[in-house]
Each structure stands twice: as C-alpha cells, then as structure tokens.
Design an enzyme around this catalytic site. Sequence first.
Site, short mmCIF file in Angstrom:
data_model
loop_
_atom_site.label_atom_id
_atom_site.label_comp_id
_atom_site.label_asym_id
_atom_site.label_seq_id
_atom_site.Cartn_x
_atom_site.Cartn_y
_atom_site.Cartn_z
N HIS A 220 -55.96 -4.99 56.33
CA HIS A 220 -54.49 -5.21 56.29
C HIS A 220 -54.06 -6.68 56.19
O HIS A 220 -53.42 -7.23 57.10
CB HIS A 220 -53.80 -4.53 57.46
N ASP B 96 -53.14 2.16 56.07
CA ASP B 96 -53.17 2.00 57.54
C ASP B 96 -52.30 3.05 58.22
O ASP B 96 -51.56 2.75 59.17
CB ASP B 96 -52.74 0.57 57.93
#
Length: 429
Positions: A234, A307
């Site tokens: 991320h 995510d």
Amino acid sequence: MSLLIKGGLVVDPSTHLEDPLDLLVEKGKIAALEPPGSIPEEGRRVIAATGLVVTPGLIDMHVHLREPGEEYKETICTGTRAAVRGGFTAVACMPNTKPVNDTAAVTRLILDQARAAGSARVYPVGAVSMGSKGETLSEYGDLKAAGVVALSDNGRPVSNSMLMRRALEYAKTFDLPIISHCEDLQLSADGVMHEGQVSLKLGLKGVPGAAEEVMVYRDLTLAALTGARLHIAHVSTAGSVAIIRLAKAMGMAVTAETAPHYFSLTDAAVLGYNTHAKVNPPLRTEMDVRSIKEALRDGTLDAVACDHAPHSSLEKELEFNAAAFGLIGLETSLGLTLKLVHDGTLNLIQAIERLSTGPARVLGVAGGALGVGSPADITLIDLNREWTVDVGTFASKSRNCPFDGWTLKGKAVMTIVGGKVVWEEESRG
Ligand code: DOR
C-alpha cells in the site's frame, strides 16, 4: 462442459496481445485461441463476448478475509464472493486474523475454507513473526509447505530492524517474498489521518508521509544487504514512489503495490469526519495522487491491490479517533482502475497488467496470462458499462466503502476460475 468465449477483444499483457479472438476452454484449461469464427460451436457453451474484453483473471494480492476469528466482518466465503463479483479470480489474504496465520494449521484451515467456498482462489500470506508481534520469526518452511506464497506482518510494521534483516535472510532461503507494511510507529504515533491542511482544519492528529518513507528506505537497504525479495505494500506517498523508482533503476529486486483509494481520493475525503475514509496508511494529497498515477503508468508500481479491510458498523460508526482503519475494495477496484484508462493515464494493457500479470509475477503464482495450456482463470469486462456503486448490493459482509454512490465506467460481467463460471451478471442468464 467446454466453453467457447466468442467475439471478445482478448487482452493478455504477458504477451502484449490485444486482438479479437475466440477462446476455447476445455478441462479447466485454455485449449485454443483462434481468429473469430474458426472454432466450432457444437457441444459447447457459447459465451457471447462481442463488445467485451477478455482478460487473464484478475488477482488481488492484498486482502483481509477476517477468517478465522472475525467472521462477523467477513468470511472466506463472502470475501471470495465479493472477489469474483469484482472480477478477481484469486486473492492473497493477509495473516492478521485471530489467531494470526503464523502456523501451518491456520494456513491449512484457510485453504480448506477456500476450497469449500469454491469461488476465487485464495493464496494465504503467512506472518513474518509469531503473532505478528515483531519478536520471534515464525517457521517459514512449515508455512511454505502448508501453502503460503509470501510473508507479512501487515497491519503493523516489523519495527525491529535486526528482526527484519533476519526475516529477509530466512525468507530468501525459501524463496518467499516479504510484503512490508512500511510505518515508523514513533512517527505515526496516534495519528488518524494524513498530516496536512485538512488534519489541521479538522483538529485531528496527523501521520506525515515520512512515517512511511523512512521505512521504505530502511527496507530497501535491508533488501540490498540480504538480496531477498521485498514487496512494499500500500504505497501512499510521492516520496515512497521516488525511493522505489530509484531502487528499481539501480536494479534491485523490489516490487510494490498501491490501492485504488490512493489514486482516487485525497485526505479531503475525511472532511465531515467520514470514518469510511479512515485507512492506514492514510489518504494523502493531490500531489501524492499524481505521483502514484505516474508510478502505475511507468511500472514503478507493479500491482493494484485493494487492501480490502472489512469492518462492521461497530468499528466504524464511532467518533473518528476511535474508528478502525480500513475500507473495502474488492467490488470497486476494477472500476476505479479503469477510470485511469478512461482518463488516459494507463492504456488497457497496462491496467490489466497491474491487476493480473503484475501480481502473479510478484507472488510467483499461476495466472496473469492466457496462453494455451494455462489454467482457465478468465475475466470478461464491459469497459463501457456505467454503473452506480451501491454498497447495499455488495457480496461482502461489510459496508465500509467511501465510494458508495459513485458512478463508475467499466465492470466485470463474468468471472471464470479453472474453467468454471463462478460469477456472471444476472442479465447474461
Ligand atoms: O487500514 C488498514 N486496515 N490498514 C492495514 O494495514 C490493516 C487493515 C485492517 O486489517 O483492517
């Protein structure tokens, strides 16, 4: 039954293919790719794909399925149903379950549940350290033998640099990548959003981009020291992009991902104390968004991974400081990524590469290609379909999505795993 996917535009980033072709699926594998009209229809289910794009099954290499332990947020069954609805034929699930996936027994349980669910493939990610506590390494050999494809303490960083060094060395002996959640906990402290103008305005404690960047830099230097495979999870800041771009230019074996929210939203999404926009790392600035888009275009970022972090209203309908970090993404990731195609940031091959071929390469798993003989994991996409995000219709158990009500253009209409149609839009019958 064999499937004949007829009349679609076949896009395969692994061979730079973007041609109108018919595709035959037999015994779970891709049996032929031929010019339109040249494969006989008799005895086959014919899938009309005129006007659609036929791609290697999409792979999301960073999701949280919450099973075992927090099944009220998501289960492997509901999470993989959300995946196939979003066009994903495979997902890699992070180990921050309860218990943490730090043993072969938990890995096997996840794989058994995934088999029973029978939709998307599930690739478990094992914990770097026991309980993801950052103290003792877990048994990577056992975890690999049980089926993990990577290691991560995602949800928290490996703060101890010596432990990270040992983890990289140990993982290297098993040829497993380490997926690093880069966060300096002293710098992020009790921050709840990006540190900047918006946090100042809202009176919320901020997390500077540097909290991510110093750890990206540390992990790159440790990867250089050990020669291990490192993947940065991320990525949210322009600074991280710059460091990773430099490392790649120097020939390092590093890979990295970002999530759709980091190129679709800024910290302004938090205005109104919107807890659906509370995520770790936090949403950043316009400048970071621009840089992330450019990094997806030039390949500095190898993968789009959403995510997917389901939380119930118990964790989200709270005062901003008390709410959990995380948002769900499996059912919007493709549509948000295709916005980058419609706005000219990426071409179609690049978008599908980041959603399929790239993550397959990073994880070293099958998929990401449509060659004859490969497993028939295939996604059919209508690039021009406009649709409105409605969390009420999601297959996920959770509703913590900041994109509710958005109009997106582009949608998966059929998802095929191992030659089996695991999801198709009702209108396709
Ligand atoms: O926002 C997040 N939520 N970031 C993480 O790293 C973990 C995730 C979760 O598990 O909820």
